[in-house]
Write a protein that holds these residues in place. Sequence first.
Motif, PDB file in Angstrom:
ATOM      1  N   MET A 116       0.846  -1.184   0.000  1.00 57.79           N
ATOM      2  CA  MET A 116       0.000   0.000   0.000  1.00 57.79           C
ATOM      3  C   MET A 116       0.883   1.235   0.000  1.00 57.79           C
ATOM      4  N   SER A 117       0.598   2.172  -0.887  1.00 55.10           N
ATOM      5  CA  SER A 117       1.389   3.386  -1.022  1.00 55.10           C
ATOM      6  C   SER A 117       0.946   4.428   0.002  1.00 55.10           C
ATOM      7  N   LEU A 118       1.905   5.151   0.551  1.00 55.56           N
ATOM      8  CA  LEU A 118       1.590   6.208   1.495  1.00 55.56           C
ATOM      9  C   LEU A 118       1.168   7.484   0.783  1.00 55.56           C
ATOM     10  N   VAL A 119       1.495   7.612  -0.502  1.00 57.03           N
ATOM     11  CA  VAL A 119       1.142   8.790  -1.275  1.00 57.03           C
ATOM     12  C   VAL A 119      -0.228   8.572  -1.893  1.00 57.03           C
ATOM     13  N   ARG A 120      -1.129   9.525  -1.666  1.00 59.91           N
ATOM     14  CA  ARG A 120      -2.452   9.409  -2.279  1.00 59.91           C
ATOM     15  C   ARG A 120      -2.363   9.829  -3.731  1.00 59.91           C
ATOM     16  N   ARG A 121      -3.084   9.133  -4.576  1.00 58.36           N
ATOM     17  CA  ARG A 121      -3.048   9.346  -6.025  1.00 58.36           C
ATOM     18  C   ARG A 121      -4.303  10.068  -6.486  1.00 58.36           C
ATOM     19  N   CYS A 122      -4.201  10.675  -7.653  1.00 56.11           N
ATOM     20  CA  CYS A 122      -5.321  11.363  -8.288  1.00 56.11           C
ATOM     21  C   CYS A 122      -6.458  10.373  -8.520  1.00 56.11           C
ATOM     22  N   SER A 123      -7.690  10.805  -8.285  1.00 56.50           N
ATOM     23  CA  SER A 123      -8.863   9.947  -8.438  1.00 56.50           C
ATOM     24  C   SER A 123      -9.310   9.798  -9.889  1.00 56.50           C
ATOM     25  N   ARG A 124      -8.797  10.622 -10.779  1.00 52.17           N
ATOM     26  CA  ARG A 124      -9.210  10.544 -12.177  1.00 52.17           C
ATOM     27  C   ARG A 124      -8.713   9.238 -12.798  1.00 52.17           C
ATOM     28  N   THR A 125      -9.528   8.666 -13.661  1.00 50.39           N
ATOM     29  CA  THR A 125      -9.214   7.399 -14.304  1.00 50.39           C
ATOM     30  C   THR A 125      -7.916   7.502 -15.092  1.00 50.39           C
ATOM     31  N   ALA A 126      -7.051   6.521 -14.943  1.00 52.96           N
ATOM     32  CA  ALA A 126      -5.773   6.398 -15.653  1.00 52.96           C
ATOM     33  C   ALA A 126      -4.763   7.481 -15.292  1.00 52.96           C
ATOM     34  N   CYS A 127      -4.980   8.217 -14.242  1.00 49.23           N
ATOM     35  CA  CYS A 127      -4.004   9.216 -13.792  1.00 49.23           C
ATOM     36  C   CYS A 127      -3.353   8.682 -12.518  1.00 49.23           C
ATOM     37  N   GLY A 128      -2.057   8.576 -12.519  1.00 47.28           N
ATOM     38  CA  GLY A 128      -1.351   8.037 -11.366  1.00 47.28           C
ATOM     39  C   GLY A 128      -0.524   9.073 -10.637  1.00 47.28           C
ATOM     40  N   ARG A 129      -0.729  10.362 -10.985  1.00 50.23           N
ATOM     41  CA  ARG A 129       0.066  11.418 -10.334  1.00 50.23           C
ATOM     42  C   ARG A 129      -0.348  11.585  -8.873  1.00 50.23           C
ATOM     43  N   PRO A 130       0.559  12.118  -8.046  1.00 50.17           N
ATOM     44  CA  PRO A 130       0.230  12.354  -6.636  1.00 50.17           C
ATOM     45  C   PRO A 130      -0.856  13.426  -6.501  1.00 50.17           C
ATOM     46  N   ALA A 131      -1.759  13.228  -5.565  1.00 47.77           N
ATOM     47  CA  ALA A 131      -2.839  14.179  -5.328  1.00 47.77           C
ATOM     48  C   ALA A 131      -2.329  15.390  -4.557  1.00 47.77           C
ATOM     49  N   VAL A 132      -2.854  16.572  -4.913  1.00 47.94           N
ATOM     50  CA  VAL A 132      -2.478  17.809  -4.226  1.00 47.94           C
ATOM     51  C   VAL A 132      -3.702  18.579  -3.737  1.00 47.94           C
ATOM     52  N   ALA A 133      -4.894  18.184  -4.157  1.00 44.22           N
ATOM     53  CA  ALA A 133      -6.118  18.896  -3.788  1.00 44.22           C
ATOM     54  C   ALA A 133      -7.256  17.892  -3.607  1.00 44.22           C
ATOM     55  N   THR A 134      -8.277  18.330  -2.871  1.00 48.47           N
ATOM     56  CA  THR A 134      -9.452  17.489  -2.647  1.00 48.47           C
ATOM     57  C   THR A 134     -10.687  18.220  -3.171  1.00 48.47           C
ATOM     58  N   LEU A 135     -11.492  17.507  -3.938  1.00 50.14           N
ATOM     59  CA  LEU A 135     -12.719  18.036  -4.527  1.00 50.14           C
ATOM     60  C   LEU A 135     -13.917  17.450  -3.796  1.00 50.14           C
ATOM     61  N   THR A 136     -14.835  18.329  -3.395  1.00 52.18           N
ATOM     62  CA  THR A 136     -16.052  17.915  -2.725  1.00 52.18           C
ATOM     63  C   THR A 136     -17.231  18.596  -3.407  1.00 52.18           C
ATOM     64  N   TYR A 137     -18.294  17.869  -3.634  1.00 46.68           N
ATOM     65  CA  TYR A 137     -19.503  18.437  -4.234  1.00 46.68           C
ATOM     66  C   TYR A 137     -20.517  18.724  -3.132  1.00 46.68           C
ATOM     67  N   VAL A 138     -21.105  19.932  -3.177  1.00 44.31           N
ATOM     68  CA  VAL A 138     -22.197  20.296  -2.282  1.00 44.31           C
ATOM     69  C   VAL A 138     -23.432  20.374  -3.166  1.00 44.31           C
ATOM     70  N   TYR A 139     -24.137  19.267  -3.248  1.00 43.62           N
ATOM     71  CA  TYR A 139     -25.258  19.152  -4.180  1.00 43.62           C
ATOM     72  C   TYR A 139     -26.381  20.134  -3.859  1.00 43.62           C
ATOM     73  N   ALA A 140     -26.647  20.388  -2.598  1.00 40.31           N
ATOM     74  CA  ALA A 140     -27.730  21.290  -2.212  1.00 40.31           C
ATOM     75  C   ALA A 140     -27.498  22.715  -2.713  1.00 40.31           C
ATOM     76  N   ASP A 141     -26.228  23.118  -2.821  1.00 38.68           N
ATOM     77  CA  ASP A 141     -25.888  24.474  -3.267  1.00 38.68           C
ATOM     78  C   ASP A 141     -25.394  24.512  -4.704  1.00 38.68           C
ATOM     79  N   SER A 142     -25.373  23.386  -5.384  1.00 37.61           N
ATOM     80  CA  SER A 142     -24.823  23.290  -6.744  1.00 37.61           C
ATOM     81  C   SER A 142     -23.419  23.898  -6.799  1.00 37.61           C
ATOM     82  N   THR A 143     -22.585  23.429  -5.898  1.00 37.49           N
ATOM     83  CA  THR A 143     -21.236  23.967  -5.757  1.00 37.49           C
ATOM     84  C   THR A 143     -20.215  22.830  -5.708  1.00 37.49           C
TER      85      THR A 143
END
Length: 126
Positions: free
Chosen positions: A1-28
Motif C-alpha cells: 500500500m502506497s503512502l502517497v495518495r493518487r489522483c482519483s481521475r481514471t488512468a491518472c497516477g500522479r500524486p494528489a495535491v487537492a481534494t474536490l467535494t460536491y455540495v449538491y444542495a448548493d450546486s457547488t
Amino acid sequence: MSLVRRCSRTACGRPAVATLTYVYADSTAVLGPLATYAEPHCYDLCAEHSERLTAPRGWEVVRLTDGSGPSRPSGDDLEALANAVREAARPQDRAAEAGRGSAQGGPGSGGETRRGHLRVLRSPDS
C-alpha cells in the motif's frame, strides 16, 4: 500500500495535491487543499486536474487556498515556542524576581506562577 495518495481521475497516477467535494444542495464544487484523510465522497486530484477543473452548467466552483503560507510551522514559530518553554522552565526564584512577587499569590495560589498569558503549574512533589 502506497503512502502517497493518487489522483482519483481514471488512468491518472500522479500524486494528489487537492481534494474536490460536491455540495449538491448548493450546486457547488469545492476544491481545496489535500484533505488529511481520504473521504469516501471526496475526490483527490493532481495539480493538472485541479487546475483544469470545470463544473457542470449552473454550478459554481469555489477554490479554497491554504493561505499561501507554509503548511508547517516556520522557524520563527518554533523559536517562539522554544523561548516560551525555556521561560516557563526557569527556577522559581528567578521567575519571582522577574515578576517581583506580583505574579504569585493569585487565585488558587497552589504553587502557580503566571507570566503574561502563560501559566506554569508546579507539581505538588516539587
